[in-house]
Structures are given as C-alpha cells and as structure tokens.
Design an enzyme around this catalytic site. Sequence first.
Site, mmCIF file in Angstrom:
data_model
loop_
_atom_site.group_PDB
_atom_site.id
_atom_site.type_symbol
_atom_site.label_atom_id
_atom_site.label_comp_id
_atom_site.label_asym_id
_atom_site.label_seq_id
_atom_site.Cartn_x
_atom_site.Cartn_y
_atom_site.Cartn_z
ATOM 1 N N VAL A 69 0.807 -1.218 0.000
ATOM 2 C CA VAL A 69 0.000 0.000 0.000
ATOM 3 C C VAL A 69 0.843 1.272 0.000
ATOM 4 C CG1 VAL A 69 -2.000 -1.104 1.076
ATOM 5 C CG2 VAL A 69 -0.255 -0.010 2.533
ATOM 6 N N ASN A 95 -7.679 -2.118 5.833
ATOM 7 C CA ASN A 95 -7.215 -2.653 7.101
ATOM 8 C C ASN A 95 -5.692 -2.705 7.229
ATOM 9 O OD1 ASN A 95 -7.468 -4.583 9.581
ATOM 10 N ND2 ASN A 95 -6.271 -5.762 8.084
ATOM 11 N N SER A 152 -8.183 2.521 15.655
ATOM 12 C CA SER A 152 -7.697 1.976 16.924
ATOM 13 C C SER A 152 -8.259 2.805 18.057
ATOM 14 C CB SER A 152 -6.169 2.008 16.991
ATOM 15 O OG SER A 152 -5.716 1.670 18.293
ATOM 16 N N TYR A 165 2.012 5.588 16.778
ATOM 17 C CA TYR A 165 0.854 4.779 16.391
ATOM 18 C C TYR A 165 -0.451 5.543 16.641
ATOM 19 C CZ TYR A 165 -2.326 0.787 16.190
ATOM 20 O OH TYR A 165 -3.352 -0.073 15.867
ATOM 21 N N LYS A 169 -3.397 6.661 13.903
ATOM 22 C CA LYS A 169 -4.784 6.216 14.004
ATOM 23 C C LYS A 169 -5.737 7.365 14.300
ATOM 24 C CE LYS A 169 -4.163 1.905 13.000
ATOM 25 N NZ LYS A 169 -4.743 1.301 11.787
ATOM 26 N N THR A 197 -6.754 -3.490 22.297
ATOM 27 C CA THR A 197 -5.626 -4.378 22.063
ATOM 28 C C THR A 197 -6.171 -5.744 21.658
ATOM 29 O OG1 THR A 197 -4.329 -3.184 23.706
ATOM 30 C CG2 THR A 197 -3.518 -5.342 23.017
#
Length: 271
Positions: A69, A95, A152, A165, A169, A197
């Site tokens: 991607v 995803n 997330s 991260y 997100k 998680t």
Amino acid sequence: MTRTPEAAASPVVQHPRDFAGLTALVTGGASGIGAATAALLTARGARVAVLDRDPSGAPEGTVPVLADVTSDEAVRAAVAEAVGELGGLHILVSNAGIGAVGSVEDNSDEEWLRVLDINLLGMVRTARAALPHLRKAAAERPGSASITQTGSIAATAGLPQRALYSASKGAVLALTLAMAADHVREGVRVNCVNPGTADTPWIGRLLDQADDPAAERAALNARQPIGRLVTADEVAAAIVYLAGPSASSVTGTALAVDGGVQGLRLRPAAD
C-alpha cells in the site's frame, strides 16, 4: 480473588448469506483482523479479494492480490486486478497497517514517515483507486457501497508508549469523518472500527520481545475492563456489520471494539 475472564470458545455458526451478490476488497487481509474479516465476508456470501504484501495467507475462497500500500502504482494495479476478478466492487475494507512503540522522542523522522505512509496514506491510496468502482456500485445497487477502515482505540484514548501509532490512528479517525462527508451524497458510506488491544500476530511479536512475555500479556489483559484482549473475530464482526446491508443508515461512525477502554472507568478490583 477476581478471576480474569477468558475469550469464549468460538461456536460453530451458520452465517446468513446476506452478502450474496456483493464484492469486497480487504487490504492486509492475509493475517489477523484482515484475514478474519475476509473469511467472514466470504462465509456470508460475498466474493472477496485480499490485497496484501504477502497474500499467501489469504483465506480459502478469496482472490489473493499482491500489492504494497506504500506504492500508488501497485495499489491502482491491484484494485483493477481485483475488480476484474470479482466483476465489480461494492465494499472496501481498508485494514492494512503496522504498529509502532515509543514516546514522541523514541522514533526518528524516517520511522514517523514510514508508519504514516502505511497506516494513513495506504488508506488514501486504496480509497482513491476504489472510489470510481464504489460509485458505480452505488448507482447500480443503492445502499451497497461502503468503505470501512481499521482505526484503533489509540485514536481516542491516551495510551503510553504509542505516540506515533496513536497519531497515525487519530488521523484515520479524522479521515473517516471527512470521507463520510465527501461521499455520502454519492451513496458511499464510510466508517471505521476502533479495536482495543487485539490478539493478533503483531501483538504476539510484541510480547515475544518483552523481558517477561507472561507479565506483559497480563498487563495488556488488565488494561481492558473485560479483562482480556479482544479477538480478531470480534473485530471482524464489527467491520462486517458496518460494511454490510444491515448498516445502510450508518456513516461517519467510529465503532469501538475495545473491551470497554473508551467509555468505562472502573473502581479497582478487590482481591
């Protein structure tokens, strides 16, 4: 002593065939949440293509498509290949993504750019390539076109050692809302699922690197009010709901599958 609940064993489920006649593309669909989603869509009657850097793990009955991607050219070619194999595209599940550990000080500019390239721009590239096909599907079969993105709980809850991260997100959440506004009048719904998680291969690798994997797993379990990690199948069920006909009035929504992290504030458990 308070007992930590374990994930219930998955019963044998006879799935409805409510996705019959629909086609779907799942990025990052050869492992973890993506593979669980591709398998569930297939079980419910959709024809599914899996886009992955290593599609060898694509679930049985799906069409594997090789692409990274981070390459716009590769994504466009892969989406065209998938549409050719499937005969159209009604559903995009975006995803593909990677994790990152550390505070804002702990990752270099190069690592920030790499993670954002995959987690955010990967979704942008895939949506750009898929939207013409989704618009066509929406015109031919109103209510059938959707994009569901994997976000997330890190987008809405401050988690330690997840600065990069979380930023990626958080951007996915904002992107989802903006895309939903842009495409609602074209008949394309856009939503995201925010897992807590989850017991996925990435978490497994993270635990393997810990000084005390059992203690680290126990800490991750305890962070979620239900007392355990969420499963890939539980997240997949939420993704498939948002992607499908039962959610035809749902757009611009972030659905948390997080064991209660987002909304619950429990008192300390008694021993």
